[in-house]
Every structure is written in structure tokens, then in C-alpha cells.
Design a protein around this motif. Sequence first.
Motif, PDB file in Angstrom:
ATOM      1  N   VAL A   1       0.716  -1.072   0.096  1.00 15.96           N
ATOM      2  CA  VAL A   1      -0.212  -0.095   0.007  1.00 15.96           C
ATOM      3  C   VAL A   1       0.779   1.250   0.110  1.00 15.96           C
ATOM      4  O   VAL A   1       0.599   2.152  -0.898  1.00 15.96           O
ATOM      5  CB  VAL A   1      -1.091  -0.065   1.174  1.00 15.96           C
ATOM      6  N   ASP A   2       1.880   1.320   0.834  1.00 17.08           N
ATOM      7  CA  ASP A   2       2.863   2.302   0.779  1.00 17.08           C
ATOM      8  C   ASP A   2       3.492   2.628  -0.421  1.00 17.08           C
ATOM      9  O   ASP A   2       3.553   3.766  -0.842  1.00 17.08           O
ATOM     10  CB  ASP A   2       3.845   2.054   1.829  1.00 17.08           C
ATOM     11  N   ARG A   3       3.953   1.705  -1.015  1.00 19.66           N
ATOM     12  CA  ARG A   3       4.430   1.796  -2.453  1.00 19.66           C
ATOM     13  C   ARG A   3       3.312   2.282  -3.447  1.00 19.66           C
ATOM     14  O   ARG A   3       3.793   3.245  -4.266  1.00 19.66           O
ATOM     15  CB  ARG A   3       5.048   0.458  -2.862  1.00 19.66           C
ATOM     16  N   ALA A   4       2.340   1.781  -3.564  1.00 20.33           N
ATOM     17  CA  ALA A   4       1.257   2.248  -4.386  1.00 20.33           C
ATOM     18  C   ALA A   4       1.023   3.692  -4.107  1.00 20.33           C
ATOM     19  O   ALA A   4       0.805   4.559  -4.994  1.00 20.33           O
ATOM     20  CB  ALA A   4       0.013   1.370  -4.235  1.00 20.33           C
TER      21      ALA A   4
ATOM     22  N   ARG B   1       1.607  14.031  -8.724  1.00 21.25           N
ATOM     23  CA  ARG B   1       2.391  15.220  -8.339  1.00 21.25           C
ATOM     24  C   ARG B   1       1.472  15.867  -7.044  1.00 21.25           C
ATOM     25  O   ARG B   1       1.196  17.134  -6.968  1.00 21.25           O
ATOM     26  CB  ARG B   1       2.747  16.265  -9.140  1.00 21.25           C
ATOM     27  N   CYS B   2       0.912  14.858  -6.152  1.00 24.68           N
ATOM     28  CA  CYS B   2      -0.032  15.608  -4.989  1.00 24.68           C
ATOM     29  C   CYS B   2       0.775  14.847  -3.642  1.00 24.68           C
ATOM     30  O   CYS B   2       1.962  14.108  -3.793  1.00 24.68           O
ATOM     31  CB  CYS B   2      -1.338  14.858  -5.303  1.00 24.68           C
ATOM     32  N   ARG B   3       0.032  15.328  -2.787  1.00 29.11           N
ATOM     33  CA  ARG B   3       0.553  15.105  -1.391  1.00 29.11           C
ATOM     34  C   ARG B   3       0.252  13.380  -1.253  1.00 29.11           C
ATOM     35  O   ARG B   3      -0.724  12.949  -1.616  1.00 29.11           O
ATOM     36  CB  ARG B   3      -0.165  15.794  -0.195  1.00 29.11           C
ATOM     37  N   LEU B   4       1.121  12.777  -0.395  1.00 28.34           N
ATOM     38  CA  LEU B   4       0.990  11.273   0.009  1.00 28.34           C
ATOM     39  C   LEU B   4      -0.415  11.154   0.629  1.00 28.34           C
ATOM     40  O   LEU B   4      -1.080  10.088   0.241  1.00 28.34           O
ATOM     41  CB  LEU B   4       1.948  10.948   0.886  1.00 28.34           C
ATOM     42  N   THR B   5      -0.886  12.050   1.370  1.00 24.64           N
ATOM     43  CA  THR B   5      -2.015  11.866   2.204  1.00 24.64           C
ATOM     44  C   THR B   5      -3.431  11.815   1.118  1.00 24.64           C
ATOM     45  O   THR B   5      -4.248  11.093   1.125  1.00 24.64           O
ATOM     46  CB  THR B   5      -2.210  12.913   3.422  1.00 24.64           C
ATOM     47  N   ASP B   6      -3.308  12.589   0.161  1.00 25.48           N
ATOM     48  CA  ASP B   6      -4.238  12.665  -0.928  1.00 25.48           C
ATOM     49  C   ASP B   6      -4.359  11.383  -1.685  1.00 25.48           C
ATOM     50  O   ASP B   6      -5.333  10.907  -2.119  1.00 25.48           O
ATOM     51  CB  ASP B   6      -4.191  13.827  -1.768  1.00 25.48           C
ATOM     52  N   ALA B   7      -3.150  10.975  -2.107  1.00 33.75           N
ATOM     53  CA  ALA B   7      -2.943   9.737  -2.891  1.00 33.75           C
ATOM     54  C   ALA B   7      -3.258   8.637  -2.032  1.00 33.75           C
ATOM     55  O   ALA B   7      -4.150   7.593  -2.515  1.00 33.75           O
ATOM     56  CB  ALA B   7      -1.486   9.252  -3.268  1.00 33.75           C
ATOM     57  N   HIS B   8      -3.207   8.698  -0.676  1.00 34.12           N
ATOM     58  CA  HIS B   8      -3.615   7.437   0.191  1.00 34.12           C
ATOM     59  C   HIS B   8      -5.155   7.356   0.140  1.00 34.12           C
ATOM     60  O   HIS B   8      -5.985   6.322   0.121  1.00 34.12           O
ATOM     61  CB  HIS B   8      -2.901   7.758   1.524  1.00 34.12           C
ATOM     62  N   ARG B   9      -5.576   8.820   0.439  1.00 33.42           N
ATOM     63  CA  ARG B   9      -7.379   8.881   0.512  1.00 33.42           C
ATOM     64  C   ARG B   9      -7.911   8.268  -0.750  1.00 33.42           C
ATOM     65  O   ARG B   9      -8.867   7.644  -0.819  1.00 33.42           O
ATOM     66  CB  ARG B   9      -7.534  10.148   0.648  1.00 33.42           C
TER      67      ARG B   9
ATOM     68  N   LEU C   1      -7.775   4.483  -1.309  1.00 34.43           N
ATOM     69  CA  LEU C   1      -9.063   3.948  -0.092  1.00 34.43           C
ATOM     70  C   LEU C   1     -10.248   4.109  -1.084  1.00 34.43           C
ATOM     71  O   LEU C   1     -11.127   3.049  -1.102  1.00 34.43           O
ATOM     72  CB  LEU C   1      -9.137   4.631   1.007  1.00 34.43           C
ATOM     73  N   LYS C   2     -10.489   5.121  -1.627  1.00 31.63           N
ATOM     74  CA  LYS C   2     -11.881   5.389  -2.472  1.00 31.63           C
ATOM     75  C   LYS C   2     -11.928   4.509  -3.761  1.00 31.63           C
ATOM     76  O   LYS C   2     -12.833   4.117  -3.796  1.00 31.63           O
ATOM     77  CB  LYS C   2     -11.866   7.059  -2.976  1.00 31.63           C
ATOM     78  N   MET C   3     -10.533   4.261  -4.213  1.00 35.19           N
ATOM     79  CA  MET C   3     -10.712   3.303  -5.333  1.00 35.19           C
ATOM     80  C   MET C   3     -11.145   1.796  -4.966  1.00 35.19           C
ATOM     81  O   MET C   3     -11.836   1.068  -5.684  1.00 35.19           O
ATOM     82  CB  MET C   3      -9.417   3.198  -6.125  1.00 35.19           C
ATOM     83  N   ALA C   4     -10.447   1.590  -3.783  1.00 34.82           N
ATOM     84  CA  ALA C   4     -10.757   0.245  -3.163  1.00 34.82           C
ATOM     85  C   ALA C   4     -12.257   0.020  -2.806  1.00 34.82           C
ATOM     86  O   ALA C   4     -12.910  -1.039  -3.113  1.00 34.82           O
ATOM     87  CB  ALA C   4      -9.859  -0.004  -1.965  1.00 34.82           C
ATOM     88  N   THR C   5     -12.946   1.046  -2.280  1.00 31.70           N
ATOM     89  CA  THR C   5     -14.504   1.012  -1.777  1.00 31.70           C
ATOM     90  C   THR C   5     -15.112   1.015  -3.214  1.00 31.70           C
ATOM     91  O   THR C   5     -16.353   0.321  -3.129  1.00 31.70           O
ATOM     92  CB  THR C   5     -14.830   2.213  -1.068  1.00 31.70           C
ATOM     93  N   ALA C   6     -14.910   1.755  -4.049  1.00 28.95           N
ATOM     94  CA  ALA C   6     -15.616   1.884  -5.467  1.00 28.95           C
ATOM     95  C   ALA C   6     -15.520   0.542  -6.089  1.00 28.95           C
ATOM     96  O   ALA C   6     -16.555   0.172  -6.728  1.00 28.95           O
ATOM     97  CB  ALA C   6     -15.308   3.047  -6.152  1.00 28.95           C
ATOM     98  N   GLN C   7     -14.383  -0.221  -6.088  1.00 30.47           N
ATOM     99  CA  GLN C   7     -14.350  -1.388  -6.715  1.00 30.47           C
ATOM    100  C   GLN C   7     -14.621  -2.368  -5.983  1.00 30.47           C
ATOM    101  O   GLN C   7     -14.691  -4.134  -6.326  1.00 30.47           O
ATOM    102  CB  GLN C   7     -12.915  -1.658  -7.356  1.00 30.47           C
TER     103      GLN C   7
END
Length: 611
Positions: A29-32, A41-49, A52-58
Motif C-alpha cells: 500500500v505504501d508503495r502504491a 504530483r500530489c501529497r501522499l495523504t491525498d494519494a492514500h485517500r 482507499l476511495k478506489m478500493a471502496t468503489a471497486q
Amino acid sequence: MSGQAHTQALSSMRPGVDEEPAYAARATVDRAVGLLAGQARCRLTDAHRHLLKMATAQERDVTDVARRVIRFLESADGPTETLPQLVASALAEGDSAGPELSPWLVTVQRVLDAIPGMAGYFTVERDTSGRLTDLVWAAASPSAVTPDGKRGSRLIGHPVSRHYPEVLTAERWQVYQRVLDTGEPADLGPVRSGEGEFIIRARPLGAGLLFTWERRDDPERRLDRLDGMEELGRLGWGEWDLVSGEIYWSPQLYRIYERDPSLGPIGQDEAEEIAIADDQPLRAAATEAFRRAERVDLVTRVRISGRVKHLRTVADAVRDAEGRPLRIYGIVQDVTEQQAGAERLAEVERNLAAEHDQAARLQRIILPIPDRPLDLPGLKAAVRYLPAGDDAFVGGDWYHAAALRDGSVLLAVGDVAGHGIQAATTMAQLRHALRALTTLTSDPSTLLKHLNRLTCELEREKPELSATAVIARFDPQRGELLWAQAGHPPPLMSRGGRTAPLVRPAGPMLGVVDDATYADAVTTFRPGDVLLLYTDGLVEHRRRSLDVGMDAVMATVDAAVRAAPEQPLAELLGRLRRSNPDDDTCILAARPSDIMACCSRRVPDVVAAAS
């Protein structure tokens, strides 16, 4: 092919691979997250959020989605170093006992999370005469601490009088009252607290007070905490006193609008001139909400110095008894980078979806799966293909089921190591080569010998190429199954209500040993029996041993035959629906039909559509 059979077969020739550590899922997960943040080119927190949104949607496990993201991004851009994950803020971690924060306080809390040192935002409690009676923690920096050891977000909801009752009668309490009444900031100190001396700065912010504490004996903490807070958070604040008409902008608010402070706050006409016209409905809706005494929280765009900025505004008001605003206060945050990052993340997700669609189309072209059982001479067969969790990548699993000119039937299942175009290309070459070779011979061991030579030739062009396969020829007149295998899991035979693996004849993997030889084995195959050919994804799983996986599949076959003895194939494939997140799975199930009805028939090769 997933890894256990492949690794076991090659372990004597190639270095072993250590088992993944227990924290492998977190590392994935960290690597992704790092790759997503770098791509967008965004913050890590935004990418992590967003992950999680992608996992929920899928409706997928986040680790499987992370693995899919890694494969997609690294296949396009090459390897990327793992980026460190940001430590979750005290607000994001939450305090199960604390109150839910409003959007206004959420914004304040995020700013306090980003600054060093002690800072806190307090709501005000007054008596009926308007006199200040207490201050209550509403937001706190991570370094804020009280004598009883409570720190950061654990302070929220607690009154000052609980930890510092003496302050209510101290001289500085009157100073706090004056700051509230006049709106003028105040600096106090040095004030002795515990073993240190502090400079206390009190600033009015909205309907409450913002405090910072600076240790007098620490030179590195002599920065202005409020200015640092604003700059780090790309956030400014302002107030508009509707009674006096006075408007105040913080220094950072001028920086956000790239405006000279000597010109004063921007006017209404100038604000409308720089606003993006398409956002007018948003601004109108916010105005109506404000008139209903609701807090406003919206993101709009402005054009400043030829560039478009995305600005988030959170605003509220102090109102009189009839709800009329007396003083408007608000926070403006420049979220341009976050917005751009969100758009790039969405683009990455769209690309992932496109890859998935292309892979699915390619899979259907290369390996068409029949949607109903196949009627073959003396035999009924059914096929199921279960894609891996990373189903945006074409796998190397394949099958073949066709009637031969002599009235017998050839069944085969194979697996090429790896995923992607190379594995799919090799799979197609082996599958079509097998079909062509059956015009020369139908002996399973001889067919495997030819396929091994082809794989060895291909391996010279594609290093590390290897594959496994099992081939069986069914003679309906004799009720016999002649079969051979090349490093492949053994077929399962259900007979008399019990399922067991067939004893494998000798045969190495394809593409590993030049001029390898393969042995045949013979077994009876009569009405009531069920044969299962499969690739290793059916029995291998990273969370269980091979034996456990094999036992589970045999139990499923037994249960399916008991449940539907007359039509076991449909029942069996209906139960084998769970995909392996690590590997594709191809399943070919077969059972003899009425042999006497087909003994006198010689059936041409009419199963081209299935192969």
C-alpha cells in the motif's frame, strides 16, 4: 502461473526468493501511495485517500488495488523508489471520546497539525453579562500539552479551568476579555508555567481565541507561530465588522491574492472581476446558505496574474438575537495543488480502467471461453476462467478441448509464467501449436515434447520463459484416458463419491530442459466419473499451503457431485467461483456421456470455436 510450482521446479537452478514478511501488505500500500503521489504530483495523504476511495468503489481489498496500481504505473514508467508514508495527523486519528469537529474547526485543526510548537484554538464561555467565564479547547497542535499529560487532540472539549483554575483569577484573564471585546491581539509574558517561561500570544479568530505559547528560553521557537501557521497551510484569514465597516486581512491572505498590503483588502468589484464566471452558481448558492445562517464551505476559482487558483473558503458570522450578521469571519486556503493532484489521480484511475477494458477484450480474443458445456464424442466438458485480482493484466493460462478425426477427444490446460503481453503471446503460440500438432500425432507425451522444443526456442528470445501443461486424450470406445504432464498440478478424478489426484507421470516444465522426455499414464474414465484439469491458481494461495488448497478443491468436487450427480459440471463450476488475487485460474471439467451412443460415430473437428 503463481509461484509455488514454478519456484519448486527452478529452485535447484536459480536463487530462492525469501518469503514475504508479515508487513508486506502495508509495504504494498505504501508503495502504491508513493507511486500515485509521484504520478499525480500530489501529497501522499491525498494519494492514500484516493487509493482507499478506489478500493471502496471497486469493492476490493485495498492491498489488491495497490498491487494493481503498482503494476500499471511501473509498467508504464519503470520502477519508482518507495516513498515514506506521512504520519497520520491527530485529527485524522481521532479521539473516540472527543466531539465531532465542524468544517470550520476541521480547517483550523489541519493548520495547527502542520506547525511546530504549542498552539490552540478555544471557544468562549460567557455569563449572562458577557463576562468571560471559561475557555474550551476546540483545536490543538500535536505539541500542546497539559500538566496531566494530555496532548494534542485529546485536549479537545476540555475547559481551561480544569487544568489551570488559577488562570481565571489571574491578571491575564482580563487581557483575554479585552482581546475578545476589542478584537485587538495581545502578547503577554514572560509567564511562568511549570519549569519554563513562556510568551503567550492571544489573537481573536472567529468567535474564539487563538493562542500560541513560545518558550522564552528557546531561541528556535521565537518565530511568529501564527504567520508560520498561515504560510505552511497556504491559508489566510480575515474578518469584516459589519457595524464599523472595518475589514482585516492576515498577511497570508494578501499573499494568496498576490496583493500589496498597502492597497488594503480587495473590493467587491475587483473580486467579481477575477472570479471565474462558471463558478457563479456555486457562489450564489453559498450566498443563499449564508443568509439562512448556515456556515459556508466551498471551493471556487479565481484568475490571478494570468493563472487560475482554486480557493477554499470557510466562512461564518457572529449574529445578533434575530440572526442578522454583525461580524463575518472566514478562512481562505489555496488548494490549487490539491485540486490539480486530484485531477491527475482521476486521470490515473481512468487510465487503469482503460487498461482493464483493453485487457478484457484481448483476453476474449485470445482465449474465448464458451458460455455453455461442450458436447464432444462420448464426453461433456465445461470451462471456467477466473482472472486474478490484478485483472488489468492478461494472464498466460489456456485450455484446449477438441474432437480428433479418429473419434477421440483431446483435452489440455496450460499455464505460462507471468502476466502481460509476453505471457499472453506465448500462451497463444503454445495453444495454436498444440492444435496444429494434433494433425500429426495425438499422443500426449509426444505433443508435450514438441511444445517443450517450441518453448525452449522462445526462451532464447524471451529469457526466463517457462510454462506448464497437462494433456489428456480420451478414447470413448475403450473408456480410457491417456495423459501426460509437464511440471503441472495433477488432474483430479472423482469416482464413487471420492476425489483424489492422479499419480503424475514424469515430465519437467516446458522451456527448462532441452530435449526433455515425457511419460504417459493411463486410467479408466467411465460414466459417473468427473475429471478436473486446472492451473495452479486454483490450489495455490499466499495465505495457505498447497496441501490445504488441494484439500479444499477436492472437498468442493465431492460436494458438487453429491449435490448434482446427473449434471455435476455446472454445479462444480458454480462452486469454483472464488478467484485467486495472485494468479489467474483456468478450469476444464469433463465427464463421460453415454458411450454406446457415440461408439459408431467418427466426429470431425467441430470444436474450433472452443479452441
